[in-house]
Structure formats: C-alpha cells, structure tokens
Design a protein around this motif. Structure first.
Motif, PDB file in Angstrom:
ATOM      1  N   ALA A  53      27.849  40.606  29.101  1.00 21.17           N
ATOM      2  CA  ALA A  53      29.086  41.135  28.498  1.00 21.17           C
ATOM      3  C   ALA A  53      30.007  40.012  28.049  1.00 21.17           C
ATOM      4  N   ASP A  54      30.783  40.280  26.980  1.00 20.37           N
ATOM      5  CA  ASP A  54      31.771  39.294  26.530  1.00 20.37           C
ATOM      6  C   ASP A  54      33.052  39.470  27.343  1.00 20.37           C
ATOM      7  N   GLY A  55      34.095  38.734  26.970  1.00 23.45           N
ATOM      8  CA  GLY A  55      35.323  38.731  27.760  1.00 23.45           C
ATOM      9  C   GLY A  55      35.937  40.091  27.967  1.00 23.45           C
ATOM     10  N   ASP A  56      36.182  40.831  26.873  1.00 20.80           N
ATOM     11  CA  ASP A  56      36.828  42.137  26.990  1.00 20.80           C
ATOM     12  C   ASP A  56      35.950  43.132  27.744  1.00 20.80           C
ATOM     13  N   ARG A  57      34.651  43.119  27.451  1.00 18.41           N
ATOM     14  CA  ARG A  57      33.748  44.053  28.110  1.00 18.41           C
ATOM     15  C   ARG A  57      33.599  43.697  29.584  1.00 18.41           C
ATOM     16  N   ARG A  58      33.634  42.414  29.879  1.00 18.29           N
ATOM     17  CA  ARG A  58      33.531  41.982  31.268  1.00 18.29           C
ATOM     18  C   ARG A  58      34.737  42.475  32.069  1.00 18.29           C
ATOM     19  N   ASP A  59      35.917  42.391  31.450  1.00 24.12           N
ATOM     20  CA  ASP A  59      37.121  42.904  32.107  1.00 24.12           C
ATOM     21  C   ASP A  59      37.020  44.406  32.339  1.00 24.12           C
ATOM     22  N   PHE A  60      36.469  45.114  31.354  1.00 23.90           N
ATOM     23  CA  PHE A  60      36.288  46.559  31.487  1.00 23.90           C
ATOM     24  C   PHE A  60      35.375  46.890  32.657  1.00 23.90           C
ATOM     25  N   LEU A  61      34.234  46.221  32.733  1.00 22.22           N
ATOM     26  CA  LEU A  61      33.279  46.502  33.802  1.00 22.22           C
ATOM     27  C   LEU A  61      33.849  46.146  35.170  1.00 22.22           C
ATOM     28  N   HIS A  62      34.651  45.078  35.210  1.00 25.02           N
ATOM     29  CA  HIS A  62      35.297  44.711  36.467  1.00 25.02           C
ATOM     30  C   HIS A  62      36.230  45.834  36.928  1.00 25.02           C
ATOM     31  N   ASP A  63      36.984  46.399  35.995  1.00 29.38           N
ATOM     32  CA  ASP A  63      37.891  47.492  36.338  1.00 29.38           C
ATOM     33  C   ASP A  63      37.116  48.726  36.787  1.00 29.38           C
ATOM     34  N   VAL A  64      35.982  48.997  36.131  1.00 28.65           N
ATOM     35  CA  VAL A  64      35.173  50.158  36.512  1.00 28.65           C
ATOM     36  C   VAL A  64      34.678  50.014  37.951  1.00 28.65           C
ATOM     37  N   ARG A  65      34.251  48.817  38.325  1.00 28.22           N
ATOM     38  CA  ARG A  65      33.813  48.593  39.710  1.00 28.22           C
ATOM     39  C   ARG A  65      34.926  48.942  40.695  1.00 28.22           C
ATOM     40  N   LEU A  66      36.134  48.489  40.397  1.00 28.62           N
ATOM     41  CA  LEU A  66      37.253  48.757  41.294  1.00 28.62           C
ATOM     42  C   LEU A  66      37.563  50.252  41.357  1.00 28.62           C
ATOM     43  N   LEU A  67      37.505  50.917  40.219  1.00 30.23           N
ATOM     44  CA  LEU A  67      37.791  52.348  40.182  1.00 30.23           C
ATOM     45  C   LEU A  67      36.723  53.154  40.909  1.00 30.23           C
ATOM     46  N   LEU A  68      35.460  52.729  40.790  1.00 27.70           N
ATOM     47  CA  LEU A  68      34.377  53.392  41.517  1.00 27.70           C
ATOM     48  C   LEU A  68      34.593  53.270  43.021  1.00 27.70           C
ATOM     49  N   ALA A  69      34.961  52.087  43.459  1.00 27.91           N
ATOM     50  CA  ALA A  69      35.193  51.861  44.885  1.00 27.91           C
ATOM     51  C   ALA A  69      36.345  52.735  45.393  1.00 27.91           C
ATOM     52  N   GLU A  70      37.381  52.888  44.578  1.00 30.29           N
ATOM     53  CA  GLU A  70      38.502  53.740  44.970  1.00 30.29           C
ATOM     54  C   GLU A  70      38.058  55.191  45.131  1.00 30.29           C
ATOM     55  N   ASP A  71      37.228  55.665  44.204  1.00 28.22           N
ATOM     56  CA  ASP A  71      36.766  57.047  44.282  1.00 28.22           C
ATOM     57  C   ASP A  71      35.892  57.266  45.512  1.00 28.22           C
ATOM     58  N   VAL A 117      34.962  69.752  49.587  1.00 30.79           N
ATOM     59  CA  VAL A 117      35.180  68.334  49.319  1.00 30.79           C
ATOM     60  C   VAL A 117      35.370  68.085  47.828  1.00 30.79           C
ATOM     61  N   VAL A 118      34.513  68.682  47.010  1.00 26.97           N
ATOM     62  CA  VAL A 118      34.597  68.487  45.559  1.00 26.97           C
ATOM     63  C   VAL A 118      35.921  69.025  45.028  1.00 26.97           C
ATOM     64  N   SER A 119      36.339  70.199  45.528  1.00 32.37           N
ATOM     65  CA  SER A 119      37.603  70.786  45.086  1.00 32.37           C
ATOM     66  C   SER A 119      38.774  69.873  45.437  1.00 32.37           C
ATOM     67  N   ALA A 120      38.759  69.317  46.648  1.00 31.74           N
ATOM     68  CA  ALA A 120      39.826  68.407  47.066  1.00 31.74           C
ATOM     69  C   ALA A 120      39.799  67.130  46.230  1.00 31.74           C
ATOM     70  N   PHE A 121      38.594  66.670  45.885  1.00 32.14           N
ATOM     71  CA  PHE A 121      38.456  65.458  45.075  1.00 32.14           C
ATOM     72  C   PHE A 121      38.987  65.688  43.665  1.00 32.14           C
ATOM     73  N   ARG A 122      38.758  66.869  43.119  1.00 33.74           N
ATOM     74  CA  ARG A 122      39.218  67.180  41.759  1.00 33.74           C
ATOM     75  C   ARG A 122      40.708  67.493  41.718  1.00 33.74           C
ATOM     76  N   ASP A 123      41.271  67.902  42.843  1.00 26.75           N
ATOM     77  CA  ASP A 123      42.678  68.278  42.877  1.00 26.75           C
ATOM     78  C   ASP A 123      43.539  67.029  42.770  1.00 26.75           C
ATOM     79  N   ARG A 124      44.313  66.911  41.691  1.00 28.80           N
ATOM     80  CA  ARG A 124      45.175  65.751  41.511  1.00 28.80           C
ATOM     81  C   ARG A 124      46.649  66.145  41.602  1.00 28.80           C
ATOM     82  N   SER A 125      46.952  67.185  42.375  1.00 23.83           N
ATOM     83  CA  SER A 125      48.345  67.625  42.491  1.00 23.83           C
ATOM     84  C   SER A 125      49.226  66.564  43.129  1.00 23.83           C
ATOM     85  N   GLU A 126      48.607  65.647  43.893  1.00 19.54           N
ATOM     86  CA  GLU A 126      49.369  64.568  44.506  1.00 19.54           C
ATOM     87  C   GLU A 126      49.151  63.254  43.766  1.00 19.54           C
ATOM     88  N   SER A 127      48.777  63.366  42.502  1.00 21.79           N
ATOM     89  CA  SER A 127      48.526  62.172  41.704  1.00 21.79           C
ATOM     90  C   SER A 127      49.827  61.601  41.165  1.00 21.79           C
TER      91      SER A 127
END
Length: 422
Positions: A78-96, A119-129
C-alpha cells in the motif's frame, strides 16, 4: 460458487475472573463481496459452544490486503494514504471486537444464558453513540435559537466522523489515546492549533454531559490534548492599507466592488460582523442611530449613523425589502441563514482577490475588517474598555465589569475620529 469466507483469524478472548466462559470465541473473517474475489467485507464471527453467528462490519478491504498466513490485514503493497487507511481499519476492528466481548460478558455476568440475537442487537444499537448523543444536543441548541453554536458542534462531529471513517463510537469508548490520535489526524490535515482546540473543547463538553447522564465515566480522555487558546496570526490591517482598499479601482467588476463596500461598511460600523450586517433592518435605523442586537450574543448595540455608511447603503438600495442590504431576500424560498452563508462565502472569495491585487500577505476576509478597526482604534489611544464596548465584546471578564458604566457617546466619538482619519 463464490466462497463466502476466507482466511479466518481467530481471536480467543479470556478473562481470569470469568473462567467458566472460556468456551466463547470471537473470530474475525473476511467475506467476499465481488464474484471475481478482488475485495471483501470484514465480518465478526461470534462462537459460543458449537454454534456461531456472523456479524458484518462496515469495513471493506482488498483480498490482496489480507495476509492468509498471519490472518490479518497487510499493508506491504500500500502507498501512504492507503497505508493510513488500513492502519485505521485495524484499530476500528479491534474496537469492535472489544465491544462484542464486553456485550457478551455483560450478558454472562447477568447470570442468564445469552442468545446470538441479543448480542447482535446490542452491537447494532448505537443509542449511546457519540453521533446520537451529539445529535440530540445539536437539535436542542437549534430549538433554543443557538444556531451558531449548533453549527460549531455539527462541524466538530463531522470532523470526528471523518477521522473515524464513518465508524460509530460509543460515548463510553472515548479515551485519552483516541483523542490523541484524533488530534494528530487534525494536525496532519492542516487544521490549526486553535481550531483543533476548539473541537476538543466541544468534545470535552459533550463528554462531561455524557458523564452526568451516566453514559460515560471520568477517564481523563482530554488530559493529553491541547484545549487552550494559542496566540492567533495577526489579521489586522493598518489604516494606510484600509485606505488603499477604499481607493482601489474596481469599476467593471460589480461583484468585487460589492465585496469591497461590504468590507468598508463593516469597518465603518466598528467592525460589525457580516451576520449582523446581513440582518440589519431598515426599522433599526432611526434619527441617525442604528440599533441592533448581536446575533452571536444577543447584546444590544447602538451606532451613530455616518455619511459614509449611508453612501454604501444608497449604492445598494433594496427597494421594498425589510433589510438594509441586499444579502437576504425575505421573499426567497431559500432559508435566510443559508442565504447569509452563501453571500458570506462569495464576499470572502472576492475579498481574497482584492487582497491578492494589493499584495497582502494574508487572506483578506470580512473578519479582517473587525480586527482592523480594533487595532487602529488602539493605535489612536482609544481605551480598551471603549474598544470592547464598541465591538460588543461580552465574553471577557474585564468587559463585563465596565460595560454598565460606559457612556455610548464615547464609542461614537471614537468611531467618528477613526472615520475622519480615513
């Protein structure tokens, strides 16, 4: 037949305090979306005992960006911008994954057997987002007439969601590490230190509200980011430059000439903001005195009407309109505030052209007129208290102390002196 899942990465989540739940596993798999197998959507596989349930995320990556041996996203090609994108995706996956883990754990700790749908319903519920919570705050501000404040909150939220690449976050998950990453994101994208601080102060206020509502805990999320007010770049012009703006020949370009006149009128009116100029009504001008309320603070101000002001107003007669200036058309189907914002954008764009013609080292905007009036007044030894009152400042403690004792004649006298100098 197109394969549904490829390269499953298993993340076993354990907790020494809850050993009886060791059977639970959360697996992350990439599901292909295209028939040719070039890209896929990352999904989460939640396994309990011998049963599994897949939960799709909002993240898509290329098959070439998935390391089959390590079972993880790779950015080696990946180039610079794409590398930054993939880095962010890793962090977001870990959060989920962490969030799914917390949800499942909370069900188990409640002493009842949970179902995948729960569990899925609670995961999809973003009322406390963050978005939902800030959305309610913004709506409340609009209903209370705090339009400019609401716009600031909306701008901050949009900025944060760009940083999150549209991925939601719960209020409880806002952390010091995340806000540091957001601050770094802002700086990488050319956001000034003061603008970054402005956003941080908004989110700190939102987070404090969430704490009061029991939706978040006091975790020091903002202890490492800058929330102060840095010294701003000078935006004031000397009197000689204001005179050059007044005298520059702009005949033949009505739009630029109009922008110049709006700049001068703002200066004549003691640095009146463009939004206040936009809403000036003919009924506000009586017996040589203009009376208006600042849209930002609601503070009432009066200005002695001078000949130079009337010349500009006469130049742009508005017929039977209730407004003094041709900025807002009350008969238009377009929202009045949208009309003002559109005109402000056009005027500032034309002023930038004038600034370039005059060789200014900074962008010429309507706000420069306000700064310039204050700076020139100070150079004429006008007391700070008179300047503050003339500009309608009420956010500074010193201004609040002396406003009640100030005679408005002193403000008008100071303005007349500046206009005569020009």
């Amino acid at each position: 037949m197109n394969a549904l899942f490829m390269h499953i990465w298993t993340l076993i989540l354990t907790n020494s305090d809850i050993t009886r739940f060791m059977k639970r596993q959360i697996k992350i798999a990439m599901r292909l979306l295209a028939e040719d197998g070039t890209s896929g959507t990352v999904c989460y596989r939640l396994t309990y005992g011998r049963k599994s349930r897949d939960v799709a995320s909002t993240h898509k990556v290329l098959v070439s960006e998935w390391d089959a041996l390590k079972g993880e996203i790779t950015d080696r090609d990946a180039d610079g911008d794409r590398r930054d994108f993939l880095h962010d995706v890793r962090l977001l996956l870990a959060e989920d994954v962490d969030r799914l883990h917390r949800i499942a754990t909370s069900f188990e700790e409640s002493g009842r057997r949970w179902r995948f749908d729960d569990v899925v319903s609670a995961f999809r519920d973003r009322s406390e987002s963050l978005s939902a919570f800030m959305g309610d705050i913004i709506t409340s501000m609009v209903n209370c007439g705090k339009i400019r404040t609401a716009e600031g909150y909306r701008s901050a939220l949009n900025s944060f969601m760009r940083f999150r690449r549209g991925h939601e976050i719960d209020l409880a998950d806002m952390s010091a590490e995340m806000m540091l990453r957001y601050e770094a994101f802002l700086r990488r994208n050319g956001v000034s230190k003061n603008s970054s601080s402005f956003y941080m102060r908004i989110f700190r206020a939102v987070h404090n509200r969430a704490i009061d509502s029991g939706l978040a805990s006091a975790n020091g999320a903002f202890r490492h980011v800058y929330t102060g007010v840095d010294k701003t770049v000078k935006r004031a012009l000397p009197l000689t430059m204001v005179r050059r703006i007044k005298e520059i020949d702009l005949k033949g370009c009505r739009r630029t000439e109009y922008a110049r006149d709006m700049f001068l009128l703002s200066f004549y009116l003691r640095g009146m903001s463009f939004v206040d100029m936009s809403y000036m009504r003919k009924s506000d001008l009586k017996r040589g005195i203009l009376t208006y309320r600042r849209r930002k603070t609601g503070q009432a101000l009066t200005v002695k009407w001078e000949k130079c002001m009337q010349e500009i107003v006469d130049r742009y007669a508005t017929g039977d309109s209730v407004y003094l200036l041709p900025i807002i058309d009350s008969n238009s189907n377009v929202d009045e505030r949208r009309q003002y914002l559109n005109m402000a954008h056009n005027v500032n764009r034309s002023l930038k052209t004038i600034g370039e013609l005059l060789g200014l080292s900074m962008p010429l905007t309507m706000y420069v007129a306000r700064h310039s009036w204050a700076s020139i007044a100070r150079s004429k030894n006008v007391p700070l208290s008179v300047i503050s009152a003339g500009m309608g400042h009420d956010s500074e403690a010193t201004t609040r102390i002396y406003l009640a004792e100030l005679d408005t004649v002193a403000v008008d006298k100071a303005n007349s002196m500046i206009l005569r100098s020009l």
